[in-house]
Enzyme design. Structure first.
Site, PDB file in Angstrom:
ATOM      1  CG  HIS A 138      62.490  73.134  38.939  1.00  0.00           C
ATOM      2  ND1 HIS A 138      61.158  72.693  39.400  1.00  0.00           N
ATOM      3  CD2 HIS A 138      63.273  73.067  39.894  1.00  0.00           C
ATOM      4  CE1 HIS A 138      61.592  72.166  40.797  1.00  0.00           C
ATOM      5  NE2 HIS A 138      62.766  72.458  41.256  1.00  0.00           N
ATOM      6  CG  ASP A 215      65.360  71.164  43.360  1.00  0.00           C
ATOM      7  OD1 ASP A 215      64.892  70.196  43.477  1.00  0.00           O
ATOM      8  OD2 ASP A 215      65.016  72.061  42.779  1.00  0.00           O
ATOM      9  CD  GLN A 218      62.382  65.738  37.790  1.00  0.00           C
ATOM     10  OE1 GLN A 218      62.273  64.738  37.740  1.00  0.00           O
ATOM     11  NE2 GLN A 218      61.354  66.686  37.850  1.00  0.00           N
ATOM     12  CE  LYS A 241      58.733  66.938  40.492  1.00  0.00           C
ATOM     13  NZ  LYS A 241      58.302  67.299  39.468  1.00  0.00           N
ATOM     14  CB  CYS A 379      58.832  74.976  35.253  1.00  0.00           C
ATOM     15  SG  CYS A 379      57.165  75.070  35.388  1.00  0.00           S
TER      16      CYS A 379
END
Lengths: 422, 145
Positions: A138, A215, A218, A241, A379
């Protein structure tokens, strides 16, 4: 499709299933109606809803012990400081970091990545150097590197994917060379749900002495995160999240590297001593935490993590896996629906397209049916270019979703098709 | 629609049409139908500089003047937006620049479609209205020269 093989999901016992099904009641926002119909919230990859323990923690802080932290000697300041720091300890356990010094509070994943770009990047990346990202990043894990690369004359290299949305590891190996200074890859794709083989990605980089950043925005609500097992130098994620509040997140970094790189921002908390001539920087993790932090939200974040722990990540994963399988089965029966992203290893995210129908129309009509999904490029515009589409409709599931809600989605999609049939 | 109908007249006409539609299904079905009635967009104007980019769908806009009036042609790749584009073109096309600049398009609120013009919808429609008014403004200054 199943959830990551590296993370075996146990069968869900009746007891645990019961616990998860009841958990829905802990989320007040879910009991509302939109357009006279019960809300179905399937936009969890964008942000998760908050259990009452999290919002209670926010209220308790502001109404009970609102005070600035670390420097006060009065009772409220001590209580606030101790609650704030206890979140750090819970985060340390949550990601199995070796020490709390390696857990830095930021505004979120994006700031965590920008922090690394501004500190490690400025110090170690120069002209002609290469930064490797993947084709499914993203924008947050792409733009900071592009800015840095433009400033330094460095290059961005992209790990390509196959049509299922999986990284081509052979191509990745070819990209690694002596000019590579950093590998920054997403753990789980927000658009496709793909779980990347991050352990292997890190280990291949490590063989060549290359720094890595994962990253985890998620990943953290679905997968067990063990930064020591991954052996990554940096791991970034957001609280919101993982059922926590917005505006706070984490950067994990290995101690040696955090000590080596310069501070991110200047100001209170990150200094030890200041004179007119200069200053000395504070110890870890405070060196990277300039200014008054987001105290209330950091404190509430602890309650979110404890909530997740109380349900058990593997139970959550097993339940979400059931939802994913059920959704796959039901949505496969819809004529004209194609899945975008069919990786073997994926979390409970389903991106899809309806033949001849713009994803925005799908989103608007489902919204009228009180079904909240995400539509657009998520994104991840470069990924959309790679897939040659302008966007997708995405339904992403969390622990409080149900099979009945997936049935509602199926009905909603059939309605979209009927209304837009030409 | 007569040549002399004002923007306000057309708005009232549209509000009247929608007043027969009770639930959202019928409203949206009607909007989708209207999108199909939109005059084909001249292909020679379907170029990058005529695209109004929203986050999700695209809108193409072309304008020209004749006898002191401004005319619009537009299109979108999404059907609901296309229906709303039809309504905007129907309302604003063929009027004097001043009338276009001053209108507040309150009919969208009255037919329950105002949320599509909200800045958060990012579907290009709000940008399209701004662009239409800008075109009108540009023609106005040209005409007065």
């Amino acid at each position: 499709m199943s959830i990551g093989s590296e993370q075996p999901t146990q069968a869900l016992s009746e007891n645990s299933l019961d616990k998860i099904l009841k958990a829905r009641n802990d989320f007040p926002v879910l009991s509302q109606e939109i357009n006279g119909k019960p809300l179905v919230y399937f936009d969890n990859a964008a942000t998760t809803q908050k259990p009452k323990v999290v919002t209670d923690a926010l209220v308790n802080y502001y109404s009970g012990y609102n005070a600035n932290i670390h420097r006060g000697i009065h009772t409220l300041a001590e209580k606030a400081t101790s609650e704030f720091e206890s979140t750090r300890a819970v985060v340390k356990e949550f990601i199995n970091a070796p020490s709390t010094e390696e857990v830095i509070f930021t505004k979120g994943t994006t700031e965590s990545i920008n922090l690394v770009a501004s500190t490690f990047g400025r110090k170690y990346i120069g002209e002609g150097d290469e930064i490797i990202v993947s084709a499914i990043e993203h924008h947050s894990n792409m733009v900071p590197w592009q800015i840095l690369a433009a400033e330094k004359g460095a290059k961005i290299k992209v790990i390509p994917i196959n049509d299922e949305g999986e990284l081509l590891m052979g191509e990745y190996k070819k990209l690694l060379n002596e000019r590579t200074k950093l590998v920054a890859v997403v753990h789980v794709s927000n658009t496709l749900g793909t779980i990347n083989p991050v352990k292997e990605i890190v280990s291949l980089a490590k063989e060549k002495g290359i720094t890595t950043l994962i990253d985890g925005a998620q990943a953290t609500s679905h997968l067990d995160i063990d930064v020591q097992d991954l052996d990554t130098d940096f791991y970034a994620f957001s609280a919101h999240k993982v059922y926590g509040p917005t505006g706070t997140g984490i950067l994990y970094g290995k101690k040696a590297i955090l000590e080596d790189i310069p501070p991110y921002q200047g100001g209170g908390e990150m200094i030890q001593e200041v004179s007119y001539e200069g200053c000395s920087f504070n110890v870890l993790p405070y060196k990277f935490e300039a200014g008054t932090p987001n105290i209330a939200d950091v404190i509430a974040f602890k309650h979110a993590l404890e909530y997740v722990n109380s349900l058990g990540k593997s139970n959550i994963r097993a339940y979400e896996n059931q939802l994913l399988e059920y959704a796959n089965e039901k949505l496969s029966e819809i004529k004209g629906l194609t899945f975008v992203g069919t990786a073997k290893e994926k979390v409970s995210v389903i991106s899809f397209l309806l033949e001849g129908i713009h994803h925005q129309d799908t989103g608007i009509i489902l919204d009228q049916e009180a079904i909240a999904i995400r539509t657009g490029h998520h994104c991840t515009q470069p990924l959309m270019q790679r897939l040659n589409i302008s966007g997708t409709a995405r339904a992403s599931f969390a622990l409080y979703n149900t099979k009945e809600e997936i049935d509602r989605l199926v009905k909603g999609i059939l309605k979209v098709q009927k209304m837009l049939a030409s | 629609m007569s040549e002399t109908a004002s923007i306000a007249d057309i708005e009232n006409e549209i509000v009247e049409e929608f007043s027969f539609l009770d639930d959202w299904d019928d409203k949206y079905t009607y909007v989708i139908e209207l999108g199909r009635k939109l005059e084909p967009f001249p292909e020679e104007h379907r170029k990058d500089e005529n695209i109004i980019k929203g986050c999700q769908s695209r809108v193409w806009l072309h304008s020209y003047t004749e006898n002191g009036k401004v005319y619009f042609k537009a299109d979108s790749d999404a059907m609901i937006v296309k229906g709303l584009v039809y309504l905007l073109v129907r309302t604003l096309s063929g009027h004097a620049p001043d009338e276009i600049i001053k209108t507040d398009l309150s009919f969208l609120d009255k037919i329950g479609m105002k949320q599509h013009l909200s800045p958060t919808r990012s579907n290009g429609l709000l940008a399209m209205v701004k662009q239409m008014k800008l075109h009108a403004l540009a023609y106005k200054s040209k005409i007065s020269e």
